[in-house]
Design a protein around this motif. Structure first.
Motif, mmCIF file in Angstrom:
data_model
loop_
_atom_site.group_PDB
_atom_site.id
_atom_site.type_symbol
_atom_site.label_atom_id
_atom_site.label_comp_id
_atom_site.label_asym_id
_atom_site.label_seq_id
_atom_site.Cartn_x
_atom_site.Cartn_y
_atom_site.Cartn_z
ATOM 1 N N VAL A 319 0.870 -1.165 0.000
ATOM 2 C CA VAL A 319 0.000 0.000 0.000
ATOM 3 C C VAL A 319 0.909 1.217 0.000
ATOM 4 N N THR A 320 0.743 2.060 -1.022
ATOM 5 C CA THR A 320 1.612 3.214 -1.143
ATOM 6 C C THR A 320 1.501 4.077 0.108
ATOM 7 N N GLY A 321 2.642 4.427 0.668
ATOM 8 C CA GLY A 321 2.620 5.313 1.837
ATOM 9 C C GLY A 321 2.542 4.575 3.156
ATOM 10 N N CYS A 322 2.349 3.259 3.123
ATOM 11 C CA CYS A 322 2.387 2.496 4.378
ATOM 12 C C CYS A 322 3.554 1.526 4.289
ATOM 13 N N ASP A 323 4.666 1.919 4.851
ATOM 14 C CA ASP A 323 5.827 1.046 4.776
ATOM 15 C C ASP A 323 5.875 0.172 6.005
ATOM 16 N N LEU A 324 5.583 -1.089 5.815
ATOM 17 C CA LEU A 324 5.723 -1.954 6.972
ATOM 18 C C LEU A 324 6.360 -3.267 6.571
ATOM 19 N N PHE A 325 6.977 -3.877 7.562
ATOM 20 C CA PHE A 325 7.729 -5.094 7.327
ATOM 21 C C PHE A 325 7.641 -5.936 8.581
ATOM 22 N N SER A 326 7.466 -7.239 8.383
ATOM 23 C CA SER A 326 7.393 -8.124 9.530
ATOM 24 C C SER A 326 8.043 -9.434 9.148
ATOM 25 N N GLY A 347 6.892 8.971 12.790
ATOM 26 C CA GLY A 347 5.986 7.830 12.686
ATOM 27 C C GLY A 347 6.734 6.537 12.437
ATOM 28 N N VAL A 348 7.908 6.427 13.062
ATOM 29 C CA VAL A 348 8.723 5.228 12.836
ATOM 30 C C VAL A 348 8.678 4.327 14.068
ATOM 31 N N TYR A 349 8.559 3.044 13.822
ATOM 32 C CA TYR A 349 8.566 2.060 14.899
ATOM 33 C C TYR A 349 9.389 0.875 14.435
ATOM 34 N N ARG A 350 10.301 0.456 15.282
ATOM 35 C CA ARG A 350 11.080 -0.746 14.968
ATOM 36 C C ARG A 350 11.153 -1.594 16.219
ATOM 37 N N ARG A 351 10.952 -2.883 16.066
ATOM 38 C CA ARG A 351 11.106 -3.755 17.219
ATOM 39 C C ARG A 351 11.850 -4.998 16.779
ATOM 40 N N LEU A 352 12.886 -5.326 17.505
ATOM 41 C CA LEU A 352 13.624 -6.556 17.243
ATOM 42 C C LEU A 352 13.447 -7.472 18.443
ATOM 43 N N VAL A 353 13.242 -8.743 18.176
ATOM 44 C CA VAL A 353 13.163 -9.716 19.254
ATOM 45 C C VAL A 353 14.422 -10.566 19.179
ATOM 46 N N ILE A 354 15.136 -10.607 20.295
ATOM 47 C CA ILE A 354 16.457 -11.243 20.305
ATOM 48 C C ILE A 354 16.497 -12.348 21.341
ATOM 49 N N ALA A 355 17.105 -13.470 20.989
ATOM 50 C CA ALA A 355 17.346 -14.531 21.962
ATOM 51 C C ALA A 355 18.701 -15.132 21.653
ATOM 52 N N ASP A 356 19.483 -15.389 22.665
ATOM 53 C CA ASP A 356 20.820 -15.976 22.506
ATOM 54 C C ASP A 356 21.640 -15.213 21.476
ATOM 55 N N ASN A 357 21.579 -13.904 21.517
ATOM 56 C CA ASN A 357 22.367 -13.064 20.616
ATOM 57 C C ASN A 357 22.044 -13.254 19.142
ATOM 58 N N VAL A 358 20.839 -13.733 18.868
ATOM 59 C CA VAL A 358 20.397 -13.883 17.486
ATOM 60 C C VAL A 358 19.050 -13.162 17.347
ATOM 61 N N ARG A 360 15.502 -12.950 16.264
ATOM 62 C CA ARG A 360 14.497 -13.967 15.940
ATOM 63 C C ARG A 360 13.322 -13.384 15.155
ATOM 64 N N GLY A 361 13.057 -12.116 15.358
ATOM 65 C CA GLY A 361 11.925 -11.518 14.664
ATOM 66 C C GLY A 361 12.082 -10.024 14.581
ATOM 67 N N ALA A 362 11.392 -9.424 13.628
ATOM 68 C CA ALA A 362 11.469 -7.982 13.467
ATOM 69 C C ALA A 362 10.139 -7.450 12.977
ATOM 70 N N VAL A 363 9.726 -6.333 13.522
ATOM 71 C CA VAL A 363 8.560 -5.613 13.026
ATOM 72 C C VAL A 363 9.031 -4.192 12.777
ATOM 73 N N MET A 364 8.759 -3.680 11.592
ATOM 74 C CA MET A 364 9.182 -2.316 11.296
ATOM 75 C C MET A 364 8.039 -1.580 10.651
ATOM 76 N N TYR A 365 7.916 -0.320 10.990
ATOM 77 C CA TYR A 365 6.893 0.502 10.365
ATOM 78 C C TYR A 365 7.468 1.875 10.097
ATOM 79 N N GLY A 366 7.121 2.442 8.961
ATOM 80 C CA GLY A 366 7.478 3.825 8.662
ATOM 81 C C GLY A 366 8.775 3.954 7.910
ATOM 82 N N ASP A 367 9.815 3.237 8.339
ATOM 83 C CA ASP A 367 11.086 3.278 7.631
ATOM 84 C C ASP A 367 11.568 1.838 7.522
ATOM 85 N N THR A 368 11.341 1.249 6.344
ATOM 86 C CA THR A 368 11.682 -0.167 6.193
ATOM 87 C C THR A 368 12.884 -0.344 5.283
ATOM 88 N N ALA A 369 13.628 0.759 5.113
ATOM 89 C CA ALA A 369 14.757 0.711 4.178
ATOM 90 C C ALA A 369 15.746 -0.406 4.542
#
Lengths: 808, 111
Positions: A319-326, A347-358, A360-369
């Motif tokens: 969707v143009t103008g909605c940059d999101l990544f999961s 309007g930027v949000y980034r969340r990384l989920v980390i376990a054992d220094n790796v 595991r997951g990422a959610v990004m909104y607004g700046d997904t470059a």
């Protein structure tokens, strides 16, 4: 010798199989049957076609020339009626029997249609193929469309139609959009972006029925009674593998057609790829694994060894103008840590989920470059321990020395804007400091910097620190809790000035460091939101302390106390009988008279609560809110009814006050009393709000307490009539609700803002405050007991009773 | 070998909430997080046996309603400076149903 290959379905996966075969020069004679009257096109690009950014011609993958060049016999628009695995033949719709050596299923999936009443009306469609897309494109501007489903596909459909001027409403059953790919914070940002595009978004909305007129869709009816008129209704709630043909042919089928790692079905000559397959218990809807399957299937057909392995998946919304990544797995878990970065202004949000220094997951909104870089870290299970501190900022910040925030502020030019709300630049703040402003308060009062939304407070303090050097120590204002650096006051200011009407909105715009708050901040936010936005915000019981969630006071043994309201401390024989009966029936161990002039039933079992409430409701008794940060009791004396000293009807005023104020939520408990004369038998001068009746009228005083601190009230106003007394009390209650810190009683709040300020506001704004109080009461002045008896009684019972279940 | 018992639909427990399952030896609290994960723990805080099912659920923790001890739903360990642990039991969601491992009944019989 040349083998005969029959392919059922010209989709993206089977198309990719053919490409691999032809590229490798494999010797097959291919017959391609497709139920859709066309060849292979890029189905994922239907959304850009819908929004008008691409045309159908641009998304065709294989045109007639390509099929011709590769000698593919195309039978488009033809279905298959039967397959004989033993004879190795398929029967086409027109009766032709075609023999094969190898057969590939690429039958894809079917959209799931919710069997709502009216789902078969004309104008109710799915979003799956070019025909559906065309239907949506044909709906002219200014028509109305409802999309059921706030997932990837539903939102792309909604955005595409909105871009064509259609009035679109998205109805989503879950609490936030794309809940499978996004967390609440990213869901909030996405919703905001869609609303900005003119799309109406309704979350937590249950569809009940599709209403029609002359066989054509007219509206969608929700279970709360809302009718959403529409000319077209699109259901985009999910897909189901299309397994009918395979099942009829006798292949092993579960959720999808069972395949092994070589993409071979239960018949060695039959393969399957794409959305129709089930591999290792999983089914597939995104394109990356389909392409992997296609490659493996092609290699299997050519006799090469290959193995399909499921990999991490990522999602992007087109969707143009909605940059999101999961990508990956972003659920909380043991040993998992979050790194959250929020830039409210962008309007930027980034969340990384980390376990054992790796990662595991990422959610990004607004700046997904940087999304591909993060996806790579997840896929490759890269050890990130060396770059952990700067990881969230992306690849550009890796290597080199960590940034010192003060150095960054020092490096800003004089014309760099610090306070966006008031347009204050760094230079103006420096000038104010040079003229003597030496702390945040002084800078705020001379320049207005950080005086509006407050998000730049930290930045202003850093300018102070850089300019004054050691003379300035950044003050450590007490933040609400570990989830945020902001104070209660900062957050309240943000909620009001930025019109934040949901909890994810606050978490995002105020830069919360945790994904969903904690037991300290959530109750405070829940109060601030419902106090400031009574109509917009939906109270969240899960963010309330148990007493307010179950409308009873928890006791040390896990039982509860039940206190029905006795308006102004007046009761009747019928009420007393009902209380006595309830005490017997539910074996209440202790019945106590409270200080607030009512009766407390202590030791009621949690499971019995809805039953005892129903019994008390039956004689007209309602919750006494003896458990709430809200209006508790209005204590009274008998006033002019009986007392020889009484000057006014104190009992009557107490009952009126309680009936107008009950159900209201306040920062802390709110106790009132009305005494009929200055002898003050109702002890009104140690209540949060007290009224002393005198011959000439009513003295309203506030700020009393008789708890850890003992305080006498101070006079707010004296008024002549009962009506005025009630209005003044409503106004001061509203002022308190709108301004005080959560868990500050009136005396504490008064100590901060001063009685004079309260007096002035109540005098000037009385009518507006009363109006806002009444608006909020239109939602909250009702009996929660009766509501829970009707709608939530189940929740009070055990989920299951295994007491009789044998252990073996 | 796990032997799953079907308890109830996931939707019977609110997100960031809990319900109890009664057993012959007291209640087990079944929690549902914001991410729809489920956890099963003894419904008694290691501090003063507060009913954890009535607490506020945040992330993968619950705060006891009596004295605000924060308990990890995964390990049952008290967080921060508090020390103590409650028993945890295998739990999972499959096709929208909450499943508990029958062994938790055995575990509780032995306890």
């Amino acid at each position: 010798m040349r083998q005969k290959l029959i392919v059922i379905g010209a989709g993206m996966a089977s198309g990719r199989v053919l490409e691999h075969l032809f590229d490798a020069g494999a010797d097959f004679h291919v017959t391609l049957l497709n139920a859709e009257p066309r060849g292979n096109y890029n189905r994922i690009m239907l959304s850009p076609v819908l929004s008008g950014e691409k045309t159908y011609a641009e998304i065709v993958t294989h045109d007639a020339q390509w099929y011709d060049a590769n000698s593919v016999t195309c039978r488009f628009g033809e279905r298959i009626t039967a397959i004989d695995l033993a004879a190795k033949t398929v029967t086409a719709e027109n009766g032709d029997v075609l023999a094969y050596d190898k057969l590939i299923f690429g039958t894809g999936s079917n959209p799931f249609m919710i069997p709502l009443p009216g789902h078969d009306l004309e104008g109710v469609i799915a979003y799956r193929d070019l025909e559906d897309t065309q239907r949506m494109m044909d709906l002219g501007p200014d028509n109305k469309c409802v999309v059921i489903g706030g997932g990837l596909l539903g939102l792309e459909a909604a955005a595409g139609m909105a871009a064509r001027g259609v009035d679109v409403t998205v109805v989503h059953i879950m609490g936030h959009l794309m809940e499978r790919q996004l967390d609440e914070a990213a869901g909030y940002l996405l919703r905001k972006a869609l609303v900005d595009k003119g799309i109406t978004v309704k979350c937590s909305a249950n569809s009940k029925q599709i209403l029609g007129e002359n066989g054509k869709v007219r509206a969608l009816l929700l279970d709360d009674g809302t009718e959403l008129p529409c000319d077209l209704l699109v259901m985009a709630v999910g897909i189901r593998p299309n397994v009918k043909l395979a099942q009829e042919a006798g292949l092993a089928v579960g959720k999808g057609i069972h395949v092994d790692d070589q993409m071979i079905t239960s018949d060695p000559n039959v393969l399957a790829v794409g959305e129709c397959v089930e591999h290792g218990g999983a089914i597939f809807g995104l394109v990356a694994p389909l392409y992997d399957q296609a490659k493996v299937a092609a290699q299997t057909l050519m006799g090469q060894k290959a193995k399909f392995v499921q990999k991490e998946l990522s999602t992007k919304l087109k969707v143009t103008g909605c940059d999101l990544f999961s990508a990956g797995d972003f659920a909380d878990g043991e040993g998992r840590e979050d790194i959250v970065f929020r830039d409210p202004a962008r309007g930027v949000y980034r969340r990384l989920v980390i376990a054992d220094n790796v990662v595991r997951g990422a959610v990004m909104y607004g700046d997904t470059a940087d999304s591909n870089w993060f996806f790579g870290l997840i896929r490759d299970k890269t050890d990130i321990s060396d770059m952990r501190d700067t990881l969230i900022f992306g690849p550009a910040y890796q290597g080199g020395s960590p940034l010192d925030p003060l150095a960054a502020v020092a490096a800003l030019p004089r014309d760099a804007e610090i306070c966006g709300c008031n347009g204050i630049c760094k230079g103006q703040i420096e000038d104010a400091i040079a003229e003597g402003a030496s702390d945040l308060g002084a800078v705020r009062s001379t320049t207005k910097a950080s005086g509006s939304c407050g998000t730049c407070t930290g930045l202003v303090e850093q300018v102070l620190a850089v300019t004054l050097g050691d003379d300035f120590v950044v003050p450590a204002a007490a933040s609400i809790c570990g989830c945020t650096d902001m104070t209660h006051e900062d957050v309240r200011r943000m909620i009001k000035s930025q019109k934040l009407t949901s909890m994810p909105a606050v978490w995002q715009e105020c830069g919360w460091k945790t994904s969903c708050g904690c037991h300290v901040c959530r109750p405070a936010l829940n109060f601030y939101l419902l106090a400031d936005w009574p109509l917009e915000y939906q109270d969240d019981p899960q963010s309330r302390f148990i007493n307010e969630r179950k409308h009873a006071n928890i006791q040390k043994d896990g039982t509860f106390s039940v206190v029905p309201r006795m308006w102004g401390g007046i009761t009747t024989p019928d009420e007393l009988r009902a209380i006595a009966d309830a005490a017997d029936k539910y074996m209440v161990p202790t019945v106590k008279v409270t200080g607030g002039q009512r009766i407390d039933l202590l030791g009621v079992k949690g499971e019995d609560l809805p039953h005892i409430w129903a019994d008390l409701n039956a004689v007209g008794m309602v919750s006494g809110h003896a458990y709430s940060k809200g209006l508790r009791t209005v204590k009274t004396c008998v006033g002019t009814d009986h007392c020889r000293f009484g000057t006014q009807d104190s009992t009557g005023l107490g009952i009126k006050l309680e009936k107008e104020l009950w159900g209201s939520w306040t920062p802390h408990k709110l106790k009132l009393a009305v005494s009929g004369c200055p002898r003050n038998c109702a002890e009104a001068t140690c209540k949060d709000i007290g009224v002393i009746c005198v011959d000439s009228g009513y003295q309203v005083s506030i700020g009393g307490a008789a708890g850890m601190d003992v305080r006498e009230t101070e006079l707010l106003l004296q008024v002549a009539t009962e009506r005025e007394a009630i209005d003044v009390i409503k106004a001061v209650t509203q002022l308190y609700r709108e301004n005080a810190k959560y868990l500050d009683r009136i005396y504490k709040w008064m100590g901060k803002v001063g009685l004079d300020w309260i007096k002035e506001r109540v005098e000037i704004e009385r009518d507006a405050l009363v109006e806002r109080f009444e608006l909020s009461q239109s939602i909250y002045r009702k009996d929660p007991w009766a509501d829970h008896v009707q709608t939530k009684a189940d929740r009070y019972r055990p989920l299951a009773n295994l007491a009789l279940e044998a252990a073996e | 070998m796990t032997d799953w018992i079907d308890i109830a639909p996931l939707s019977d427990v609110p997100q960031r909430g809990a319900r109890v399952v009664k057993t012959a030896l007291g209640c087990v609290a079944v929690f549902r997080t914001a991410k729809d994960e489920v956890f099963a723990l003894d419904n008694a805080c290691p501090h003063k046996a507060g009913p954890l099912a009535e607490g506020i659920v945040h992330g993968n923790s619950v705060t006891c309603p009596l004295h605000n001890w924060v308990i990890s739903l995964e390990t049952g360990e008290a967080q921060g400076v508090d020390e103590g642990r409650v028993a945890t039991y295998p739990a999972q969601v499959e096709s929208g149903r909450i499943l508990l491992d029958r062994s938790f009944l055995r575990g509780r019989t032995a306890a």
